[in-house]
Design a protein around this motif. Structure first.
Motif, PDB file in Angstrom:
ATOM      1  N   VAL A   1      65.744  40.614  41.750  1.00 41.52           N
ATOM      2  CA  VAL A   1      65.088  39.682  42.675  1.00 41.52           C
ATOM      3  C   VAL A   1      65.927  39.528  43.949  1.00 41.52           C
ATOM      4  O   VAL A   1      65.391  39.609  45.063  1.00 41.52           O
ATOM      5  CB  VAL A   1      64.832  38.314  42.004  1.00 41.52           C
ATOM      6  N   VAL A   2      67.219  39.337  43.800  1.00 41.79           N
ATOM      7  CA  VAL A   2      68.098  39.192  44.970  1.00 41.79           C
ATOM      8  C   VAL A   2      68.061  40.462  45.814  1.00 41.79           C
ATOM      9  O   VAL A   2      67.949  40.400  47.052  1.00 41.79           O
ATOM     10  CB  VAL A   2      69.538  38.837  44.541  1.00 41.79           C
TER      11      VAL A   2
ATOM     12  N   LEU B   1      64.767  40.639  47.701  1.00 42.31           N
ATOM     13  CA  LEU B   1      64.736  39.684  48.815  1.00 42.31           C
ATOM     14  C   LEU B   1      65.599  40.164  49.980  1.00 42.31           C
ATOM     15  O   LEU B   1      65.214  39.987  51.141  1.00 42.31           O
ATOM     16  CB  LEU B   1      65.189  38.301  48.341  1.00 42.31           C
ATOM     17  N   ARG B   2      66.718  40.792  49.672  1.00 42.67           N
ATOM     18  CA  ARG B   2      67.612  41.294  50.736  1.00 42.67           C
ATOM     19  C   ARG B   2      66.952  42.380  51.578  1.00 42.67           C
ATOM     20  O   ARG B   2      67.267  42.528  52.754  1.00 42.67           O
ATOM     21  CB  ARG B   2      68.922  41.798  50.153  1.00 42.67           C
TER      22      ARG B   2
ATOM     23  N   GLY C   1      63.657  42.534  52.037  1.00 39.70           N
ATOM     24  CA  GLY C   1      62.399  42.013  52.565  1.00 39.70           C
ATOM     25  C   GLY C   1      61.172  42.270  51.712  1.00 39.70           C
ATOM     26  O   GLY C   1      60.052  42.180  52.205  1.00 39.70           O
ATOM     27  N   ARG C   2      61.350  42.559  50.451  1.00 40.29           N
ATOM     28  CA  ARG C   2      60.203  42.817  49.568  1.00 40.29           C
ATOM     29  C   ARG C   2      59.890  41.554  48.758  1.00 40.29           C
ATOM     30  O   ARG C   2      60.065  41.490  47.556  1.00 40.29           O
ATOM     31  CB  ARG C   2      60.504  44.013  48.671  1.00 40.29           C
ATOM     32  N   ARG C   3      59.423  40.547  49.477  1.00 41.86           N
ATOM     33  CA  ARG C   3      59.190  39.224  48.897  1.00 41.86           C
ATOM     34  C   ARG C   3      58.149  39.221  47.782  1.00 41.86           C
ATOM     35  O   ARG C   3      58.338  38.590  46.742  1.00 41.86           O
ATOM     36  CB  ARG C   3      58.792  38.247  49.994  1.00 41.86           C
ATOM     37  N   SER C   4      57.045  39.922  47.976  1.00 42.92           N
ATOM     38  CA  SER C   4      56.009  39.914  46.938  1.00 42.92           C
ATOM     39  C   SER C   4      56.508  40.574  45.657  1.00 42.92           C
ATOM     40  O   SER C   4      56.181  40.124  44.551  1.00 42.92           O
ATOM     41  CB  SER C   4      54.712  40.557  47.431  1.00 42.92           C
TER      42      SER C   4
ATOM     43  N   ALA D   1      59.631  40.572  44.678  1.00 47.86           N
ATOM     44  CA  ALA D   1      60.554  39.585  44.106  1.00 47.86           C
ATOM     45  C   ALA D   1      59.783  38.502  43.354  1.00 47.86           C
ATOM     46  O   ALA D   1      60.205  38.054  42.280  1.00 47.86           O
ATOM     47  CB  ALA D   1      61.417  38.963  45.206  1.00 47.86           C
ATOM     48  N   VAL D   2      58.642  38.098  43.901  1.00 49.37           N
ATOM     49  CA  VAL D   2      57.798  37.096  43.234  1.00 49.37           C
ATOM     50  C   VAL D   2      57.256  37.649  41.917  1.00 49.37           C
ATOM     51  O   VAL D   2      57.226  36.944  40.905  1.00 49.37           O
ATOM     52  CB  VAL D   2      56.644  36.640  44.162  1.00 49.37           C
TER      53      VAL D   2
ATOM     54  N   GLN E   1      55.341  39.085  52.768  1.00 46.27           N
ATOM     55  CA  GLN E   1      56.544  39.388  53.545  1.00 46.27           C
ATOM     56  C   GLN E   1      57.588  38.332  53.434  1.00 46.27           C
ATOM     57  O   GLN E   1      57.423  37.282  52.986  1.00 46.27           O
ATOM     58  CB  GLN E   1      56.148  39.589  55.001  1.00 46.27           C
TER      59      GLN E   1
END
Length: 183
Positions: free
Chosen positions: A43-44, A47-48, A50-53, A55-56, A183
């Motif tokens: 997840v970290v 997020l680093r 920029g792949r937010r979805s 990570a969710v 995003q």
């Protein structure tokens, strides 16, 4: 005696010391704490970059999957295999296997994350197979060590894969309808 008992008896009769040691290591490395630590690292990292979805998908599926798996354990309240066949000292209920559930859940979402990556090197079949092979070994270790009945592990694998697919589908659908959400 049903199929679960037959398989447990066969495992007990065919245990070998070095194999037992190997499966102890696998079951220890594949526990739910390890799966959460590994998923937190993923997840970290997501997020680093920029792949937010993505990570969710990983965080949401792991957290809700763990909660739902524990609710199922409570609802079914299935007893574990008996001692001395059971080489693992554990007090929680047996169905579904937490190791199998959480490792297959993480495997499912990890494969999706790899396939959704723009880097084609992450799409190699051998790399995509590794999470599933790891989950299969983890689940098999639970049967071999007598920590679970075979049906507990099979149910865990099925539930983990399905729950991961639900999260992948839901987040992908939400992201497609609202591109700024991913995003």
């Amino acid at each position: 005696m049903g199929p679960d008992g037959v398989i447990l008896d066969w495992m007990v009769e065919h245990r070998v010391e070095w194999v037992t040691t190997m499966f102890w290591i696998i079951t220890t490395l594949g526990n739910t704490v390890s799966m959460f630590l590994l998923s937190a690292v993923v997840v970290v990292a997501l997020l680093r970059v920029g792949r937010r979805s993505d990570a969710v998908i990983v965080a949401g599926s792991m957290l809700t999957g763990w909660g739902l798996m524990n609710a199922l354990k409570f609802a079914f309240a299935r007893e574990r295999p008996p001692v001395p066949e059971r080489l693992v000292d554990i007090a929680s209920h047996s169905f579904p296997s937490g190791h199998a559930t959480m490792s297959m859940l993480l495997a499912t979402v990890a494969i999706a994350v790899l396939l959704r990556s723009p880097d084609p090197r992450l799409h190699r079949p051998v790399l995509l197979a590794l999470p599933v092979v790891a989950s299969l070994l983890i689940g098999f270790s639970r049967i071999y060590l007598g920590a679970h009945w075979t049906t507990d592990v099979l149910a865990g694998w099925v539930f983990g894969a399905l729950w991961g697919l639900v999260w992948i589908y839901a987040v992908t659908l939400i992201s497609a309808r609202n591109p700024s959400a991913g995003q």
